[in-house]
Write a protein that holds these residues in place. Sequence first.
Motif, PDB file in Angstrom:
ATOM      1  N   UNK A  89     -14.259   8.014  11.215  1.00 46.47           N
ATOM      2  CA  UNK A  89     -13.390   6.927  10.790  1.00 46.47           C
ATOM      3  C   UNK A  89     -11.967   7.236  11.252  1.00 46.47           C
ATOM      4  N   UNK A  90     -11.396   6.310  11.986  1.00 48.02           N
ATOM      5  CA  UNK A  90     -10.028   6.447  12.497  1.00 48.02           C
ATOM      6  C   UNK A  90      -9.152   5.415  11.797  1.00 48.02           C
ATOM      7  N   UNK A  91      -7.965   5.821  11.375  1.00 44.17           N
ATOM      8  CA  UNK A  91      -7.053   4.874  10.760  1.00 44.17           C
ATOM      9  C   UNK A  91      -5.703   4.915  11.474  1.00 44.17           C
ATOM     10  N   UNK A  92      -5.155   3.723  11.679  1.00 42.53           N
ATOM     11  CA  UNK A  92      -3.823   3.579  12.262  1.00 42.53           C
ATOM     12  C   UNK A  92      -2.802   3.528  11.136  1.00 42.53           C
ATOM     13  N   UNK A  93      -1.995   4.574  11.038  1.00 39.07           N
ATOM     14  CA  UNK A  93      -0.961   4.635  10.017  1.00 39.07           C
ATOM     15  C   UNK A  93       0.407   4.508  10.679  1.00 39.07           C
ATOM     16  N   UNK A  94       1.422   5.038  10.050  1.00 38.51           N
ATOM     17  CA  UNK A  94       2.782   4.885  10.555  1.00 38.51           C
ATOM     18  C   UNK A  94       3.624   6.075  10.139  1.00 38.51           C
ATOM     19  N   UNK A  95       4.653   6.346  10.920  1.00 37.64           N
ATOM     20  CA  UNK A  95       5.600   7.409  10.543  1.00 37.64           C
ATOM     21  C   UNK A  95       6.301   7.063   9.238  1.00 37.64           C
ATOM     22  N   UNK A  96       6.257   5.799   8.831  1.00 36.27           N
ATOM     23  CA  UNK A  96       6.882   5.400   7.576  1.00 36.27           C
ATOM     24  C   UNK A  96       6.073   5.818   6.348  1.00 36.27           C
ATOM     25  N   UNK A  97       4.911   6.397   6.562  1.00 38.17           N
ATOM     26  CA  UNK A  97       4.096   6.864   5.436  1.00 38.17           C
ATOM     27  C   UNK A  97       4.809   7.950   4.633  1.00 38.17           C
ATOM     28  N   UNK A  98       5.829   8.535   5.193  1.00 32.25           N
ATOM     29  CA  UNK A  98       6.598   9.561   4.475  1.00 32.25           C
ATOM     30  C   UNK A  98       7.771   8.966   3.708  1.00 32.25           C
ATOM     31  N   UNK A  99       7.983   7.649   3.837  1.00 30.49           N
ATOM     32  CA  UNK A  99       9.139   7.003   3.213  1.00 30.49           C
ATOM     33  C   UNK A  99       8.758   6.347   1.898  1.00 30.49           C
ATOM     34  N   UNK A 100       9.731   6.205   1.031  1.00 27.90           N
ATOM     35  CA  UNK A 100       9.500   5.613  -0.289  1.00 27.90           C
ATOM     36  C   UNK A 100       9.802   4.115  -0.244  1.00 27.90           C
ATOM     37  N   UNK A 101       9.025   3.386   0.571  1.00 26.32           N
ATOM     38  CA  UNK A 101       9.114   1.929   0.567  1.00 26.32           C
ATOM     39  C   UNK A 101       7.706   1.359   0.463  1.00 26.32           C
ATOM     40  N   UNK A 102       7.607   0.059   0.203  1.00 29.43           N
ATOM     41  CA  UNK A 102       6.310  -0.554  -0.070  1.00 29.43           C
ATOM     42  C   UNK A 102       5.354  -0.403   1.102  1.00 29.43           C
ATOM     43  N   UNK A 103       5.864  -0.614   2.316  1.00 27.13           N
ATOM     44  CA  UNK A 103       5.013  -0.481   3.498  1.00 27.13           C
ATOM     45  C   UNK A 103       4.547   0.963   3.670  1.00 27.13           C
ATOM     46  N   UNK A 104       5.484   1.897   3.622  1.00 28.57           N
ATOM     47  CA  UNK A 104       5.145   3.300   3.806  1.00 28.57           C
ATOM     48  C   UNK A 104       4.165   3.802   2.761  1.00 28.57           C
ATOM     49  N   UNK A 105       4.354   3.411   1.510  1.00 25.01           N
ATOM     50  CA  UNK A 105       3.456   3.865   0.450  1.00 25.01           C
ATOM     51  C   UNK A 105       2.062   3.272   0.603  1.00 25.01           C
ATOM     52  N   UNK A 106       1.972   2.028   1.087  1.00 29.38           N
ATOM     53  CA  UNK A 106       0.650   1.434   1.309  1.00 29.38           C
ATOM     54  C   UNK A 106      -0.077   2.157   2.433  1.00 29.38           C
ATOM     55  N   UNK A 107       0.658   2.596   3.452  1.00 29.81           N
ATOM     56  CA  UNK A 107       0.046   3.354   4.539  1.00 29.81           C
ATOM     57  C   UNK A 107      -0.376   4.745   4.062  1.00 29.81           C
ATOM     58  N   UNK A 108       0.413   5.348   3.189  1.00 31.10           N
ATOM     59  CA  UNK A 108       0.064   6.662   2.647  1.00 31.10           C
ATOM     60  C   UNK A 108      -1.230   6.578   1.843  1.00 31.10           C
ATOM     61  N   UNK A 109      -1.371   5.535   1.045  1.00 30.74           N
ATOM     62  CA  UNK A 109      -2.608   5.355   0.268  1.00 30.74           C
ATOM     63  C   UNK A 109      -3.799   5.152   1.193  1.00 30.74           C
ATOM     64  N   UNK A 110      -3.584   4.439   2.289  1.00 25.22           N
ATOM     65  CA  UNK A 110      -4.665   4.249   3.257  1.00 25.22           C
ATOM     66  C   UNK A 110      -5.080   5.588   3.852  1.00 25.22           C
ATOM     67  N   UNK A 111      -4.103   6.412   4.196  1.00 24.00           N
ATOM     68  CA  UNK A 111      -4.400   7.747   4.717  1.00 24.00           C
ATOM     69  C   UNK A 111      -5.233   8.546   3.711  1.00 24.00           C
ATOM     70  N   UNK A 112      -4.848   8.485   2.458  1.00 22.96           N
ATOM     71  CA  UNK A 112      -5.530   9.261   1.421  1.00 22.96           C
ATOM     72  C   UNK A 112      -6.977   8.815   1.257  1.00 22.96           C
ATOM     73  N   UNK A 113      -7.229   7.512   1.395  1.00 27.61           N
ATOM     74  CA  UNK A 113      -8.610   7.008   1.312  1.00 27.61           C
ATOM     75  C   UNK A 113      -9.460   7.560   2.441  1.00 27.61           C
ATOM     76  N   UNK A 114      -8.894   7.589   3.636  1.00 23.48           N
ATOM     77  CA  UNK A 114      -9.630   8.098   4.798  1.00 23.48           C
ATOM     78  C   UNK A 114      -9.860   9.597   4.671  1.00 23.48           C
ATOM     79  N   UNK A 115      -8.839  10.315   4.251  1.00 28.11           N
ATOM     80  CA  UNK A 115      -8.975  11.761   4.091  1.00 28.11           C
ATOM     81  C   UNK A 115     -10.022  12.088   3.031  1.00 28.11           C
ATOM     82  N   UNK A 116     -10.014  11.359   1.920  1.00 29.41           N
ATOM     83  CA  UNK A 116     -10.996  11.601   0.862  1.00 29.41           C
ATOM     84  C   UNK A 116     -12.402  11.293   1.355  1.00 29.41           C
TER      85      UNK A 116
END
Length: 368
Positions: A89-116
Amino acid sequence: MKIVVTGSKGFIGKNLCIMLREHGYKNIIEVDRETSQELLENYLRDADFVYHLAGINRPKDDEEFQFGNADLTSFIAEKLKQFNKKIPLVVSSSTQATLNNAYGQSKLKAEQSVEHYGISTGAAYYIYRFPNVFGKWCKPNYNSFVATFCYNTLNDLDITINDPLAPVTLVYIDDVCTNLISLLEGSSQSGYKSVSPEYPTTVGEVADLLRAFKASRDNLLTENVGTGFTRALYSTYLSYMSPDQFSYSIRSYGDERGVFSEMLKTKDAGQFSFFTAHPGITRGGHYHHSKNEKFLVLKGKALFKFEHIATGERYELYTDGSSPQIVETVPGWSHDITNIGDEEMIVMLWANEIFDRQAPDTFARPLS
């Protein structure tokens, strides 16, 4: 192999699907916004590999980030686990995943789902925090300033630059797709991945290059568009041309001998031009101290004559368009070319330096 690509009509997805087919992968299941959740579930049940590229980055409100990024990724990961799939499973995330904004946090959660998903099932998983991706088919005025700059430059629209020195890291779409496709070989380790090469530059440098590309149709001076970042940006710039921009005129200078036109100039590898000569016409009759020229007769019959300016040694050779042959000028030898045929002669010419009117390195010395 059944390959599912979500976001298949998006910028990265569209390029990836085409390149997958070029690599011989035929069973590509494309998922876009029109695909129902039920149909997506069926696709996942049969999938052998999943590229999850779909996502939201320009919503009407921030709640769409959660649904389009975090929730959709979680749905895909959970369904694969439910079907007892252990597929990559490959996911396209963003460098903004490290930022505390709505877009970045949604990408971080997506990363966590894939990692889990990967850790809990033992399946391969790959997370890409893409920087600014640029290339053909990215929508202007959407999420890529490069796309906007290309479109505006070509269409004589203003470019807004708040800080020309603002640093930016870019990756080219062809490199992104090549990297993604390499994952199908199964030799890459799971985890966070990156695309190489990355191109560190500034917003101002990108704009300056695009202006130079546009100006080249008038001054005929091309940038070094054959390698690296300049090659990638030039290709991207060209992709935003409309069909009525595919061609342009060049100046032509004519007299009783024929016509002469310059086609292309380079900063460090000379220039290209062509000329014609009517039957019996001789062109040239000069020598150079350093400059080199290469002639290729495309049509007609030619007699080249050479004379050493110090020793008087002479040499002649014949060539014609039916048997392509490069004829070079040599420093210290005066030279000319005569059309000895019955039709117009057309000759392509390359010189290793751009003609400089202040120091032309061209000295008249007619040959008898």
